[in-house]
Design an enzyme around this catalytic site. Structure first.
Site, PDB file in Angstrom:
ATOM      1  CG  ASP A  33      69.335 -11.215  -7.533  1.00  0.00           C
ATOM      2  OD1 ASP A  33      68.556 -10.912  -6.629  1.00  0.00           O
ATOM      3  OD2 ASP A  33      69.412 -12.123  -8.016  1.00  0.00           O
ATOM      4  CG  ASN A  89      59.240  -9.746  -4.860  1.00  0.00           C
ATOM      5  OD1 ASN A  89      58.527  -9.048  -5.421  1.00  0.00           O
ATOM      6  ND2 ASN A  89      60.357 -10.260  -5.331  1.00  0.00           N
ATOM      7  CD  GLN A  96      59.642 -12.621   1.413  1.00  0.00           C
ATOM      8  OE1 GLN A  96      58.450 -12.299   1.521  1.00  0.00           O
ATOM      9  NE2 GLN A  96      60.628 -12.352   2.241  1.00  0.00           N
ATOM     10  CB  VAL A  98      65.530 -15.097   0.006  1.00  0.00           C
ATOM     11  CG1 VAL A  98      66.528 -14.645   1.218  1.00  0.00           C
ATOM     12  CG2 VAL A  98      66.374 -15.740  -0.964  1.00  0.00           C
ATOM     13  CG  HIS A 102      65.334  -9.427   0.038  1.00  0.00           C
ATOM     14  ND1 HIS A 102      64.814 -10.545   0.674  1.00  0.00           N
ATOM     15  CD2 HIS A 102      65.081  -9.374  -1.345  1.00  0.00           C
ATOM     16  CE1 HIS A 102      64.103 -11.311  -0.202  1.00  0.00           C
ATOM     17  NE2 HIS A 102      64.277 -10.612  -1.556  1.00  0.00           N
ATOM     18  CG  HIS A 104      64.374  -7.324  -5.479  1.00  0.00           C
ATOM     19  ND1 HIS A 104      65.082  -8.434  -6.085  1.00  0.00           N
ATOM     20  CD2 HIS A 104      63.481  -7.883  -4.746  1.00  0.00           C
ATOM     21  CE1 HIS A 104      64.607  -9.499  -5.381  1.00  0.00           C
ATOM     22  NE2 HIS A 104      63.662  -9.250  -4.595  1.00  0.00           N
TER      23      HIS A 104
HETATM   24  P1  AMP Z   1      62.731 -12.598  -3.588  1.00  0.00           P
HETATM   25  O1  AMP Z   1      62.404 -13.218  -4.875  1.00  0.00           O
HETATM   26  O2  AMP Z   1      62.260 -11.108  -3.472  1.00  0.00           O
HETATM   27  O3  AMP Z   1      62.829 -13.355  -2.297  1.00  0.00           O
HETATM   28  O4  AMP Z   1      64.375 -12.381  -3.910  1.00  0.00           O
HETATM   29  C1  AMP Z   1      65.542 -13.126  -3.682  1.00  0.00           C
HETATM   30  C2  AMP Z   1      66.617 -13.032  -4.512  1.00  0.00           C
HETATM   31  O5  AMP Z   1      67.774 -13.368  -3.870  1.00  0.00           O
HETATM   32  C3  AMP Z   1      66.347 -13.446  -5.865  1.00  0.00           C
HETATM   33  O6  AMP Z   1      66.407 -12.172  -6.842  1.00  0.00           O
HETATM   34  C4  AMP Z   1      67.722 -14.344  -6.076  1.00  0.00           C
HETATM   35  O7  AMP Z   1      68.277 -14.324  -7.463  1.00  0.00           O
HETATM   36  C5  AMP Z   1      68.453 -13.575  -5.094  1.00  0.00           C
HETATM   37  N1  AMP Z   1      69.331 -14.834  -4.616  1.00  0.00           N
HETATM   38  C6  AMP Z   1      69.382 -15.748  -4.104  1.00  0.00           C
HETATM   39  N2  AMP Z   1      70.493 -16.486  -3.195  1.00  0.00           N
HETATM   40  C7  AMP Z   1      71.356 -15.272  -3.536  1.00  0.00           C
HETATM   41  C8  AMP Z   1      72.698 -15.380  -3.187  1.00  0.00           C
HETATM   42  N3  AMP Z   1      73.440 -16.171  -2.807  1.00  0.00           N
HETATM   43  N4  AMP Z   1      73.325 -14.192  -3.409  1.00  0.00           N
HETATM   44  C9  AMP Z   1      72.820 -13.249  -4.262  1.00  0.00           C
HETATM   45  N5  AMP Z   1      71.665 -13.192  -4.544  1.00  0.00           N
HETATM   46  C10 AMP Z   1      70.997 -14.387  -4.230  1.00  0.00           C
END
Ligand code: AMP
Ligand code: ZN
Length: 117
Positions: A33, A89, A96, A98, A102, A104
């Site tokens: 991450d 999430n 959430q 992204v 996925h 974590h």
């Molecule tokens: P979520 O809040 O469950 O959607 O988690 C998305 C996660 O993606 C967050 O913890 C971000 O820090 C991580 N994230 C976003 N962009 C990138 C990236 N380019 N490379 C690695 N992690 C990322």
């Protein structure tokens, strides 16, 4: 393999954006991450796009859910993690940001994780 324009994780999977890969199999990739919330913070990402966990079975089949969790266990083992937390999430109010499903993996605390939020 389904992918979506402007999906940041589809771009990482396609190699169009960089990532620090920690595990890969035919159907998943795992990488660090970019803004870690624990000393060790990985994301396990199915290569087939679906926007969120509760839509994944519809898009990719029920078995994809089990395969993703198996990839989580494999990622942890491949990186020597014995104790770790797994979180998903689902939806914006749950945090959430992204919208490519996925999981974590959080780990690496020196003390008891139940005291770490
Ligand atoms: P979520 O809040 O469950 O959607 O988690 C998305 C996660 O993606 C967050 O913890 C971000 O820090 C991580 N994230 C976003 N962009 C990138 C990236 N380019 N490379 C690695 N992690 C990322
Ligand atoms: Zn995607």
């Amino acid at each position: 393999m389904s992918s979506v324009n402007d999906c940041i994780f589809c771009k990482i999977i396609a190699g169009e954006l960089p990532s620090e890969k920690v595990y890969e199999d035919n159907d998943h990739i795992a990488f660090k991450d970019i803004m870690p919330k624990a000393p060790v913070h990985y994301l396990v990402v199915p290569k087939a796009h679906s926007p969120r966990l509760d839509e994944m079975a519809k898009d990719n089949g029920t078995e994809a859910l089990g395969h993703m969790l198996n990839a989580v266990v494999k990622t942890a083992a491949a990186n020597g993690l014995s104790d770790y937390r797994v979180a998903v999430n689902v939806g914006p109010k749950a945090g959430q940001v992204v919208f490519h499903t996925h999981v974590h993996i959080l780990s690496g605390w020196s003390g008891m994780a139940r005291d770490v939020r």
